[in-house]
Design a protein around this motif. Structure first.
Motif, PDB file in Angstrom:
ATOM      1  N   ILE A 180       1.814  14.293 -12.892  1.00 29.52           N
ATOM      2  CA  ILE A 180       3.122  13.931 -12.349  1.00 29.52           C
ATOM      3  C   ILE A 180       3.085  14.002 -10.825  1.00 29.52           C
ATOM      4  CG2 ILE A 180       5.583  14.500 -12.331  1.00 29.52           C
ATOM      5  CD1 ILE A 180       4.479  13.416 -15.035  1.00 29.52           C
ATOM      6  N   HIS A 181       3.513  12.923 -10.202  1.00 32.51           N
ATOM      7  CA  HIS A 181       3.412  12.761  -8.744  1.00 32.51           C
ATOM      8  C   HIS A 181       4.780  12.514  -8.138  1.00 32.51           C
ATOM      9  CE1 HIS A 181       2.284  11.385  -4.822  1.00 32.51           C
ATOM     10  NE2 HIS A 181       2.446  10.102  -5.077  1.00 32.51           N
ATOM     11  N   LEU A 182       5.039  13.204  -7.037  1.00 31.19           N
ATOM     12  CA  LEU A 182       6.260  12.976  -6.260  1.00 31.19           C
ATOM     13  C   LEU A 182       5.863  12.410  -4.904  1.00 31.19           C
ATOM     14  CD1 LEU A 182       9.351  13.369  -5.721  1.00 31.19           C
ATOM     15  CD2 LEU A 182       8.783  15.680  -4.928  1.00 31.19           C
ATOM     16  N   HIS A 183       6.542  11.362  -4.476  1.00 32.41           N
ATOM     17  CA  HIS A 183       6.252  10.762  -3.175  1.00 32.41           C
ATOM     18  C   HIS A 183       6.937  11.533  -2.037  1.00 32.41           C
ATOM     19  CE1 HIS A 183       5.195   6.358  -4.473  1.00 32.41           C
ATOM     20  NE2 HIS A 183       4.773   7.213  -5.376  1.00 32.41           N
ATOM     21  N   GLY A 184       6.337  11.444  -0.867  1.00 36.44           N
ATOM     22  CA  GLY A 184       6.998  11.878   0.367  1.00 36.44           C
ATOM     23  C   GLY A 184       7.072  13.363   0.619  1.00 36.44           C
ATOM     24  N   PHE A 209       8.963   9.206  -8.450  1.00 34.47           N
ATOM     25  CA  PHE A 209       8.568  10.409  -9.178  1.00 34.47           C
ATOM     26  C   PHE A 209       8.063   9.892 -10.518  1.00 34.47           C
ATOM     27  CE2 PHE A 209      10.260  14.411 -11.425  1.00 34.47           C
ATOM     28  CZ  PHE A 209       9.189  15.176 -11.041  1.00 34.47           C
ATOM     29  N   HIS A 210       6.761  10.010 -10.767  1.00 34.73           N
ATOM     30  CA  HIS A 210       6.226   9.325 -11.942  1.00 34.73           C
ATOM     31  C   HIS A 210       4.909   9.904 -12.419  1.00 34.73           C
ATOM     32  CE1 HIS A 210       3.072   7.123  -9.667  1.00 34.73           C
ATOM     33  NE2 HIS A 210       3.950   7.099  -8.679  1.00 34.73           N
ATOM     34  N   CYS A 211       4.546   9.487 -13.616  1.00 30.58           N
ATOM     35  CA  CYS A 211       3.236   9.819 -14.161  1.00 30.58           C
ATOM     36  C   CYS A 211       2.209   8.911 -13.495  1.00 30.58           C
ATOM     37  CB  CYS A 211       3.218   9.618 -15.666  1.00 30.58           C
ATOM     38  SG  CYS A 211       1.596   9.991 -16.375  1.00 30.58           S
ATOM     39  N   HIS A 212       1.036   9.458 -13.184  1.00 37.01           N
ATOM     40  CA  HIS A 212       0.000   8.659 -12.531  1.00 37.01           C
ATOM     41  C   HIS A 212      -1.043   8.129 -13.520  1.00 37.01           C
ATOM     42  CE1 HIS A 212      -1.794   7.086  -8.872  1.00 37.01           C
ATOM     43  NE2 HIS A 212      -0.817   7.648  -8.183  1.00 37.01           N
ATOM     44  N   ILE A 213      -0.817   8.304 -14.803  1.00 40.87           N
ATOM     45  CA  ILE A 213      -1.545   7.469 -15.773  1.00 40.87           C
ATOM     46  C   ILE A 213      -0.762   6.171 -15.738  1.00 40.87           C
ATOM     47  CG2 ILE A 213      -2.057   7.112 -18.225  1.00 40.87           C
ATOM     48  CD1 ILE A 213      -2.666  10.126 -18.369  1.00 40.87           C
ATOM     49  N   PHE A 272      -7.052  12.302   0.999  1.00 46.53           N
ATOM     50  CA  PHE A 272      -5.975  11.495   0.427  1.00 46.53           C
ATOM     51  C   PHE A 272      -6.544  10.154  -0.017  1.00 46.53           C
ATOM     52  CE2 PHE A 272      -4.161  14.254   3.696  1.00 46.53           C
ATOM     53  CZ  PHE A 272      -3.160  14.897   2.987  1.00 46.53           C
ATOM     54  N   PHE A 273      -5.684   9.330  -0.604  1.00 46.85           N
ATOM     55  CA  PHE A 273      -6.123   7.981  -0.917  1.00 46.85           C
ATOM     56  C   PHE A 273      -4.923   7.049  -0.876  1.00 46.85           C
ATOM     57  CE2 PHE A 273      -5.200   6.949  -5.510  1.00 46.85           C
ATOM     58  CZ  PHE A 273      -4.453   8.066  -5.800  1.00 46.85           C
ATOM     59  N   PHE A 274      -5.183   5.778  -1.008  1.00 48.20           N
ATOM     60  CA  PHE A 274      -4.094   4.800  -0.978  1.00 48.20           C
ATOM     61  C   PHE A 274      -4.364   3.706  -1.997  1.00 48.20           C
ATOM     62  CE2 PHE A 274      -6.580   1.792   1.588  1.00 48.20           C
ATOM     63  CZ  PHE A 274      -7.409   2.621   2.323  1.00 48.20           C
ATOM     64  N   HIS A 275      -3.280   3.089  -2.430  1.00 46.12           N
ATOM     65  CA  HIS A 275      -3.394   2.104  -3.520  1.00 46.12           C
ATOM     66  C   HIS A 275      -2.133   1.257  -3.551  1.00 46.12           C
ATOM     67  CE1 HIS A 275      -0.555   4.417  -6.068  1.00 46.12           C
ATOM     68  NE2 HIS A 275      -1.151   5.494  -5.612  1.00 46.12           N
ATOM     69  N   PRO A 276      -2.182   0.097  -4.210  1.00 47.52           N
ATOM     70  CA  PRO A 276      -0.976  -0.717  -4.351  1.00 47.52           C
ATOM     71  C   PRO A 276       0.032  -0.005  -5.252  1.00 47.52           C
ATOM     72  CG  PRO A 276      -2.945  -1.929  -5.039  1.00 47.52           C
ATOM     73  CD  PRO A 276      -3.345  -0.506  -4.866  1.00 47.52           C
ATOM     74  N   HIS A 277       1.284  -0.397  -5.131  1.00 50.93           N
ATOM     75  CA  HIS A 277       2.315   0.192  -5.997  1.00 50.93           C
ATOM     76  C   HIS A 277       3.063  -0.917  -6.734  1.00 50.93           C
ATOM     77  CE1 HIS A 277       4.842   3.537  -7.343  1.00 50.93           C
ATOM     78  NE2 HIS A 277       4.050   4.345  -6.670  1.00 50.93           N
ATOM     79  N   CYS A 278       2.316  -1.939  -7.174  1.00 51.97           N
ATOM     80  CA  CYS A 278       2.919  -2.999  -7.981  1.00 51.97           C
ATOM     81  C   CYS A 278       1.800  -3.562  -8.843  1.00 51.97           C
ATOM     82  CB  CYS A 278       3.504  -4.097  -7.109  1.00 51.97           C
ATOM     83  SG  CYS A 278       2.560  -4.485  -5.645  1.00 51.97           S
ATOM     84  N   ILE A 286       0.855  -1.204   0.000  1.00 53.90           N
ATOM     85  CA  ILE A 286       0.000   0.000   0.000  1.00 53.90           C
ATOM     86  C   ILE A 286       0.879   1.237   0.000  1.00 53.90           C
ATOM     87  CG2 ILE A 286      -1.685   1.385   1.250  1.00 53.90           C
ATOM     88  CD1 ILE A 286      -2.964  -1.095   2.281  1.00 53.90           C
ATOM     89  N   HIS A 287       0.628   2.089  -0.984  1.00 53.75           N
ATOM     90  CA  HIS A 287       1.245   3.419  -1.011  1.00 53.75           C
ATOM     91  C   HIS A 287       0.205   4.429  -0.544  1.00 53.75           C
ATOM     92  CE1 HIS A 287       3.165   7.062  -2.145  1.00 53.75           C
ATOM     93  NE2 HIS A 287       2.288   7.322  -3.090  1.00 53.75           N
ATOM     94  N   TRP A 288       0.607   5.265   0.406  1.00 52.63           N
ATOM     95  CA  TRP A 288      -0.293   6.276   0.984  1.00 52.63           C
ATOM     96  C   TRP A 288      -0.065   7.564   0.232  1.00 52.63           C
ATOM     97  CZ3 TRP A 288      -3.525   3.983   4.361  1.00 52.63           C
ATOM     98  CH2 TRP A 288      -3.135   2.704   4.802  1.00 52.63           C
ATOM     99  N   HIS A 289      -0.849   7.744  -0.801  1.00 55.52           N
ATOM    100  CA  HIS A 289      -0.604   8.815  -1.772  1.00 55.52           C
ATOM    101  C   HIS A 289      -0.801  10.201  -1.136  1.00 55.52           C
ATOM    102  CE1 HIS A 289      -0.709  10.320  -6.054  1.00 55.52           C
ATOM    103  NE2 HIS A 289      -1.111  11.373  -5.358  1.00 55.52           N
ATOM    104  N   GLY A 290       0.261  10.985  -1.184  1.00 54.14           N
ATOM    105  CA  GLY A 290       0.166  12.364  -0.699  1.00 54.14           C
ATOM    106  C   GLY A 290       0.531  12.544   0.762  1.00 54.14           C
TER     107      GLY A 290
END
Ligand code: C2O
Ligand code: CU
Length: 491
Positions: free
Chosen positions: A425-429, A472-476, A150-156, A110-114
């Motif tokens: 474009i999203h940056l983590h952390g 650091f990535h595109c969220h499409i 916020f939201f959360f989702h898998p990162h794989c 689980i990635h805790w987005h934002g």
């Protein structure tokens, strides 16, 4: 309610703006709106109360989803609980303790987005934690420093795992100086399902991944197409709009009611009228809507279509207040984020482009040479950041970092989209400040995801105050999976 009745964003703009520099690129007219009414200062939030610990047990497992209606076949979804819409609620300063139990046939996380959390809790397999294998559990524990939506989702295998339904909402309360008459969740997402069998279609297609992405076949808000939600008539209600889709960019507006944006990606802004705000996957928008009179309806709509698409109907219910004040929602409390030192910030360019090397060529001897494979790239690498493509769909073999940031320093990232497609474009952390753009007139605001429109250059700034390796990535997600991903280190 037919779609034709809905006024176009152009009409709305004329209704709201007097003499603003209206252009199609001007999506939600931050600057012009600010000129119409001076921005309201945001007050600092009172200190958080006694922190509590919020616990949740999420069991990621296959569960049938009734998406096509009562009589129709179910869809083999993957969810975090028996209630397919997982919502976790806490207050700023609280700690979250979430056990993720994996009952899926493949590993997850689980990635805790934002959320600005320690790197070990960021939920990126191989990079920040081992993958959570089938039958295993992982405990996420961290404090919540910021209020917001916020939201959360898998990162794989994200395109399939989110595509099957794995995503949840995290609301951190404590940002509202006054209570709203209602708090409505407006979760936008599509499903790629065969309407006859209810089964999923391919989540990823090469044709989609190389362009704007592969779109779903069924659009839902929550779990149903265009639901109607009753709201207290004539009162100000908060609507939290989340784009949880992996592909679709929506351009949201509200029709037949006054609406103002109060937060972007959970971060308060001086309220401005919502005209039509583009939301890429992962982006959130908090809006205050003056609920319609009893029995009357207003709509949340998507203008990013030939005809505006109704996403949700808000139906006024109960007695409206007798005396109605002008619609003038007060701001939320100010975000408590480290202010980047722009004078001493280092500027780093990031170019979001297509891979020059993807694809195959015919060699003189008649053989086909796979240029992608010859450079150790995923054969489906279509995208790159600074000409570097993430080499695999997973995270097992990270390339060199895109940048090495010094802990405590301020940075300006100059983001340049050299493609004809949009990229959120999203940056983590970290939460960054969106400073300016050559194409889109947005108010300066804090965000964790910024939507780069075709050929746009935008500048974001932040203090690199969180040590770790941050994605650091595109969220499409198909773009992320086919190369448009990298990471920066902070040390
Ligand atoms: Cu919401 Cu790296 O993602
Ligand atoms: Cu993209």
């Amino acid at each position: 309610m037919t779609a034709n009745r809905l006024p176009s964003p152009g009409l709305l703009r004329r209704r709201f703006l007097v003499g603003g520099a209206a252009s199609v690129a001007l999506l939600s007219a931050g600057g012009s709106v600010a000129g119409r009414r001076p921005p309201k200062p945001l007050a600092a939030a009172p200190g958080p109360g006694t922190p509590a610990t919020q616990r949740a047990h999420l069991v990621a497992a296959p569960r049938p989803l009734k998406l096509l209606g009562p009589g129709a076949p179910a869809t083999p979804g993957w969810t975090y609980g028996d209630d397919p819409l997982t919502v976790i609620r806490a207050r700023r300063g609280d700690s979250l303790e979430v056990r993720l139990e994996n009952r899926l046939p493949e590993f997850t996380s689980i990635h805790w987005h934002g959320i600005r959390l320690p790197i070990a809790m960021d939920g990126v397999p191989y990079i920040t934690q081992p993958p959570v294998q089938p039958g295993e559990s992982f405990d996420y524990r961290f404090a919540l420093p910021d209020t917001g939506t916020f939201f959360f989702h898998p990162h794989c295998n994200t395109v399939a795992q989110v595509g099957r339904g794995l995503a949840g909402v995290l609301i951190v309360d404590g940002d509202a100086p006054i209570p709203y008459a209602a708090d409505v969740l407006c979760l936008l997402r599509d499903w790629r399902i065969d309407e006859a069998t209810g089964d999923f279609l391919d989540f990823q297609t090469a044709a989609g991944a190389a362009k704007a992405g592969t779109f779903g076949t069924l659009r839902t808000t929550g779990l149903a197409p265009a639901p109607t939600v009753a709201v207290p008539a004539g009162r100000d209600v908060r609507v939290r709009i989340l784009n949880l889709d992996v592909t679709r960019v929506s351009q949201v507006g509200v029709v037949d009611a006054e609406a103002a944006v109060i937060a972007i990606d959970g971060n308060a802004v001086s309220p401005f009228p919502l005209l039509a705000w583009r939301m890429g996957p992962a982006m959130r928008l908090d809006v205050v809507v003056r609920a319609p009179q009893p029995g009357k309806a207003a709509q949340v709509v998507d203008y990013f279509a030939k005809e505006p698409v109704v996403l949700m109907t808000l139906l006024g219910e109960g007695d409206a207040p007798e005396a109605t004040a002008d619609f003038d929602p007060p701001p939320l409390y100010a975000p408590a984020l480290p202010e980047p030192d722009l004078r001493n910030a280092e500027t780093l360019p990031f170019v979001f482009g297509a891979t020059a090397v993807a694809g195959t060529v015919a060699a003189p001897n008649g053989e086909t040479i796979d240029l992608g494979a010859s450079l150790c790239l995923n054969t489906d690498s279509f995208w790159a950041i600074n000409k570097q493509s993430w080499p695999e769909r997973g995270h097992e073999f990270p390339p060199a970092p895109l940048a090495e940031l010094t802990l405590g320093r301020s940075y300006v990232f100059e983001l340049q989209n050299v493609t004809p497609h949009m990229h959120p474009i999203h940056l983590h952390g970290h939460t960054f400040k969106v400073l300016d753009s050559n194409k889109v007139d947005r108010p300066v605001h804090w965000a964790d995801t910024v939507l780069l429109t075709p050929k746009e250059r935008a500048r974001i700034a932040f203090v690199a105050d969180n040590p770790g390796r941050w994605m650091f990535h595109c969220h499409i997600i198909e773009h992320q999976d086919t190369g448009m991903m990298g990471y920066v280190t902070v040390a």
